[in-house]
Design a protein around this motif. Sequence first.
Motif, PDB file in Angstrom:
ATOM      1  N   LEU A  54       0.844  -1.191   0.000  1.00 49.86           N
ATOM      2  CA  LEU A  54       0.000   0.000   0.000  1.00 49.86           C
ATOM      3  C   LEU A  54       0.881   1.243   0.000  1.00 49.86           C
ATOM      4  CD1 LEU A  54      -2.871  -0.774   2.557  1.00 49.86           C
ATOM      5  CD2 LEU A  54      -3.066  -0.604   0.070  1.00 49.86           C
ATOM      6  N   LEU A  55       0.591   2.158  -0.912  1.00 48.32           N
ATOM      7  CA  LEU A  55       1.242   3.459  -0.921  1.00 48.32           C
ATOM      8  C   LEU A  55       0.423   4.396  -0.037  1.00 48.32           C
ATOM      9  CD1 LEU A  55       3.314   5.517  -1.983  1.00 48.32           C
ATOM     10  CD2 LEU A  55       1.767   5.910  -3.925  1.00 48.32           C
ATOM     11  N   ASN A  56       1.075   4.917   1.004  1.00 44.53           N
ATOM     12  CA  ASN A  56       0.402   5.790   1.962  1.00 44.53           C
ATOM     13  C   ASN A  56       0.877   7.222   1.755  1.00 44.53           C
ATOM     14  OD1 ASN A  56       0.770   7.242   4.833  1.00 44.53           O
ATOM     15  ND2 ASN A  56      -1.093   6.011   4.868  1.00 44.53           N
ATOM     16  N   VAL A  57      -0.071   8.135   1.606  1.00 42.57           N
ATOM     17  CA  VAL A  57       0.244   9.555   1.419  1.00 42.57           C
ATOM     18  C   VAL A  57      -0.577  10.362   2.417  1.00 42.57           C
ATOM     19  CG1 VAL A  57       0.338  11.487  -0.191  1.00 42.57           C
ATOM     20  CG2 VAL A  57       0.630   9.149  -1.039  1.00 42.57           C
ATOM     21  N   CYS A  58       0.094  11.239   3.165  1.00 36.21           N
ATOM     22  CA  CYS A  58      -0.580  12.127   4.116  1.00 36.21           C
ATOM     23  C   CYS A  58      -0.341  13.568   3.688  1.00 36.21           C
ATOM     24  CB  CYS A  58      -0.046  11.927   5.529  1.00 36.21           C
ATOM     25  SG  CYS A  58      -0.431  10.311   6.244  1.00 36.21           S
ATOM     26  N   VAL A  59      -1.416  14.315   3.583  1.00 39.76           N
ATOM     27  CA  VAL A  59      -1.331  15.732   3.229  1.00 39.76           C
ATOM     28  C   VAL A  59      -1.753  16.537   4.459  1.00 39.76           C
ATOM     29  CG1 VAL A  59      -2.108  17.551   1.688  1.00 39.76           C
ATOM     30  CG2 VAL A  59      -1.838  15.221   0.819  1.00 39.76           C
ATOM     31  N   HIS A  60      -0.793  17.264   5.052  1.00 39.93           N
ATOM     32  CA  HIS A  60      -1.046  18.053   6.264  1.00 39.93           C
ATOM     33  C   HIS A  60      -1.094  19.529   5.900  1.00 39.93           C
ATOM     34  CE1 HIS A  60       0.089  14.633   8.958  1.00 39.93           C
ATOM     35  NE2 HIS A  60       0.850  14.319   7.910  1.00 39.93           N
ATOM     36  N   ASP A  61      -1.912  20.280   6.621  1.00 44.37           N
ATOM     37  CA  ASP A  61      -1.853  21.741   6.538  1.00 44.37           C
ATOM     38  C   ASP A  61      -1.743  22.301   7.946  1.00 44.37           C
ATOM     39  OD1 ASP A  61      -4.502  22.589   7.675  1.00 44.37           O
ATOM     40  OD2 ASP A  61      -5.294  21.460   5.979  1.00 44.37           O
ATOM     41  N   ASP A  62      -1.353  23.561   8.051  1.00 47.91           N
ATOM     42  CA  ASP A  62      -1.203  24.190   9.362  1.00 47.91           C
ATOM     43  C   ASP A  62      -2.363  25.126   9.669  1.00 47.91           C
ATOM     44  OD1 ASP A  62      -0.636  26.096   7.502  1.00 47.91           O
ATOM     45  OD2 ASP A  62       1.247  26.765   8.392  1.00 47.91           O
ATOM     46  N   GLY A  63      -3.534  24.803   9.125  1.00 46.10           N
ATOM     47  CA  GLY A  63      -4.722  25.599   9.409  1.00 46.10           C
ATOM     48  C   GLY A  63      -5.344  25.214  10.739  1.00 46.10           C
ATOM     49  N   LYS A  64      -6.621  25.570  10.908  1.00 43.37           N
ATOM     50  CA  LYS A  64      -7.281  25.285  12.186  1.00 43.37           C
ATOM     51  C   LYS A  64      -7.913  23.906  12.232  1.00 43.37           C
ATOM     52  CE  LYS A  64     -11.535  27.715  10.860  1.00 43.37           C
ATOM     53  NZ  LYS A  64     -12.453  28.804  11.263  1.00 43.37           N
ATOM     54  N   GLY A  65      -7.784  23.132  11.160  1.00 46.83           N
ATOM     55  CA  GLY A  65      -8.248  21.749  11.176  1.00 46.83           C
ATOM     56  C   GLY A  65      -9.746  21.616  10.975  1.00 46.83           C
ATOM     57  N   PHE A  66     -10.206  20.378  11.068  1.00 49.52           N
ATOM     58  CA  PHE A  66     -11.626  20.080  10.898  1.00 49.52           C
ATOM     59  C   PHE A  66     -12.383  20.330  12.193  1.00 49.52           C
ATOM     60  CE2 PHE A  66      -9.605  17.272   7.741  1.00 49.52           C
ATOM     61  CZ  PHE A  66     -10.337  17.615   6.604  1.00 49.52           C
ATOM     62  N   HIS A 117      -9.243   1.966  -6.274  1.00 48.79           N
ATOM     63  CA  HIS A 117      -7.841   1.580  -6.449  1.00 48.79           C
ATOM     64  C   HIS A 117      -7.394   0.616  -5.358  1.00 48.79           C
ATOM     65  CE1 HIS A 117      -3.719   1.885  -7.808  1.00 48.79           C
ATOM     66  NE2 HIS A 117      -4.027   2.829  -8.682  1.00 48.79           N
ATOM     67  N   GLY A 118      -8.340   0.040  -4.612  1.00 50.22           N
ATOM     68  CA  GLY A 118      -8.006  -0.938  -3.584  1.00 50.22           C
ATOM     69  C   GLY A 118      -7.489  -0.344  -2.294  1.00 50.22           C
ATOM     70  N   GLY A 119      -7.866   0.888  -1.995  1.00 50.84           N
ATOM     71  CA  GLY A 119      -7.396   1.528  -0.771  1.00 50.84           C
ATOM     72  C   GLY A 119      -8.519   2.220  -0.033  1.00 50.84           C
ATOM     73  N   PHE A 120      -8.170   3.266   0.684  1.00 51.26           N
ATOM     74  CA  PHE A 120      -9.165   3.998   1.462  1.00 51.26           C
ATOM     75  C   PHE A 120      -8.656   5.406   1.715  1.00 51.26           C
ATOM     76  CE2 PHE A 120      -6.361   1.823   4.418  1.00 51.26           C
ATOM     77  CZ  PHE A 120      -6.022   2.815   5.327  1.00 51.26           C
ATOM     78  N   LEU A 121      -9.528   6.242   2.249  1.00 50.75           N
ATOM     79  CA  LEU A 121      -9.182   7.624   2.587  1.00 50.75           C
ATOM     80  C   LEU A 121      -9.793   7.950   3.941  1.00 50.75           C
ATOM     81  CD1 LEU A 121      -9.156  10.770   0.390  1.00 50.75           C
ATOM     82  CD2 LEU A 121     -10.669  10.779   2.379  1.00 50.75           C
ATOM     83  N   ARG A 122      -9.061   8.683   4.769  1.00 49.48           N
ATOM     84  CA  ARG A 122      -9.619   9.114   6.042  1.00 49.48           C
ATOM     85  C   ARG A 122      -9.134  10.521   6.368  1.00 49.48           C
ATOM     86  NH1 ARG A 122      -6.718   7.917  11.040  1.00 49.48           N
ATOM     87  NH2 ARG A 122      -4.530   7.407  10.621  1.00 49.48           N
ATOM     88  N   VAL A 123      -9.934  11.237   7.140  1.00 51.74           N
ATOM     89  CA  VAL A 123      -9.596  12.601   7.526  1.00 51.74           C
ATOM     90  C   VAL A 123      -9.514  12.665   9.044  1.00 51.74           C
ATOM     91  CG1 VAL A 123     -10.687  13.587   5.478  1.00 51.74           C
ATOM     92  CG2 VAL A 123     -12.031  13.315   7.557  1.00 51.74           C
ATOM     93  N   ALA A 144      -5.243  20.182   9.774  1.00 56.35           N
ATOM     94  CA  ALA A 144      -5.960  19.036   9.239  1.00 56.35           C
ATOM     95  C   ALA A 144      -5.008  18.097   8.514  1.00 56.35           C
ATOM     96  CB  ALA A 144      -7.058  19.500   8.283  1.00 56.35           C
ATOM     97  N   CYS A 145      -5.393  16.832   8.477  1.00 54.22           N
ATOM     98  CA  CYS A 145      -4.633  15.825   7.747  1.00 54.22           C
ATOM     99  C   CYS A 145      -5.599  14.950   6.982  1.00 54.22           C
ATOM    100  CB  CYS A 145      -3.776  14.989   8.691  1.00 54.22           C
ATOM    101  SG  CYS A 145      -2.839  13.696   7.831  1.00 54.22           S
ATOM    102  N   VAL A 146      -5.327  14.746   5.710  1.00 56.21           N
ATOM    103  CA  VAL A 146      -6.082  13.815   4.891  1.00 56.21           C
ATOM    104  C   VAL A 146      -5.107  12.744   4.420  1.00 56.21           C
ATOM    105  CG1 VAL A 146      -7.561  13.482   2.903  1.00 56.21           C
ATOM    106  CG2 VAL A 146      -7.637  15.636   4.151  1.00 56.21           C
ATOM    107  N   GLU A 147      -5.383  11.517   4.794  1.00 56.01           N
ATOM    108  CA  GLU A 147      -4.494  10.387   4.500  1.00 56.01           C
ATOM    109  C   GLU A 147      -5.195   9.441   3.533  1.00 56.01           C
ATOM    110  OE1 GLU A 147      -2.599   6.511   6.838  1.00 56.01           O
ATOM    111  OE2 GLU A 147      -3.477   8.195   7.952  1.00 56.01           O
ATOM    112  N   PHE A 148      -4.475   9.038   2.484  1.00 61.37           N
ATOM    113  CA  PHE A 148      -5.065   8.045   1.585  1.00 61.37           C
ATOM    114  C   PHE A 148      -4.051   6.945   1.299  1.00 61.37           C
ATOM    115  CE2 PHE A 148      -2.998  10.896  -1.433  1.00 61.37           C
ATOM    116  CZ  PHE A 148      -2.582  10.071  -2.467  1.00 61.37           C
ATOM    117  N   ASN A 149      -4.605   5.767   1.099  1.00 56.43           N
ATOM    118  CA  ASN A 149      -3.819   4.583   0.766  1.00 56.43           C
ATOM    119  C   ASN A 149      -4.356   3.993  -0.525  1.00 56.43           C
ATOM    120  OD1 ASN A 149      -2.079   3.630   3.396  1.00 56.43           O
ATOM    121  ND2 ASN A 149      -3.932   4.733   3.968  1.00 56.43           N
TER     122      ASN A 149
END
Length: 333
Positions: free
Chosen positions: A262-274, A311-317, A325-330
């Motif tokens: 599984l290829l794991n990618v996390c996209v982070h920002d420095d905002g106030k989040g969800f 694509h055989g993976g998932f996404l979570r926030v 906030a962080c959005v991670e997808f595999n």
Amino acid sequence: QLFGDVPQIPDVSPEIMIPSDRIAKELCDFISSWCILFFTLFGVFLSLTLFYKRRLKTPFSVLNEAADKISRQDLDFKISYVYDDELGQICAAFEKMREKLAENNSSMWNMIDEQKQMRSAFSHDLRTPLAVMKGYVEYLLRYYPKHRLSEEKVIEVLGELQSQTERISCFAGTMKNINRLDEIIISRAYVSQADLLAKTEAILTVLAQKYAKQFEVHSELKEQQLNLDISIFLEVLENLIDNAMRFSVQCVRVEFRYSQSLLNVCVHDDGKGFQPDELSKAVKPYYHGESVGTEHYGMGLYICKMLCEKHGGFLRVYNSPGGGACVEFNIAA
């Protein structure tokens, strides 16, 4: 007979009767002649009235009410009639018709909603590649006339423009040939981790210039080949980076990992989040959150989630422990 013969009542001539007796006799004669017909008609009327009230009024009322609701496109009801007679069969047929109409109506609205999702997805996913292309064009217009770009750099930028053009063309062809998002076909090919990171940095560079933000890329990938659909990967990554750039304060960080195919990618920002209620709603279609204006359709995370699952993976926030906030997808690679 028990009492013998019934004596015959003598017929008295009307001439010898007093007027009151004559009237009484004529009235009795009239009643004896017409009472059978009168009681027969009264009995028929009474029988029909009772039969209508007991067996016809209820099914007629049920059918009339059902027809009125169906004419108003109100199918959220149920036709019930307890008797299994001819009218009961008609009510049962009406109920089957109502169920079929409700089923067809639901199918039609689902189809309309799917077409709406397709149009929103098409509009949404064209936005980021066009923004990337616009950034490259502005880059060329700013530096090429001043002779501040080498020939190799110009060719590199033109190659990226061609790549984005081909992506848009392929995406348009895909949208033309499918009716629902879950019909998208995954076309895998081997991509080196170096090429993947280069495409990621190119996207980050253009979007960072657009939003006047900074970015960081952290990779734990080894020198390896990844088997994935690069178009699907870039669609997801561009959407997430664009969202992160919009909501970040200064910087966006992208992290790459690979584990158990599984290829794991996390996209982070420095905002106030969800916000707490956004964590469960963010991936639902047409949820806008704090997005304003007509350019955001509330479809970005929903599309990314569907593509990852395809694509055989998932996404979570979630929200990062350090804030933002962080959005991670595999995806299977």
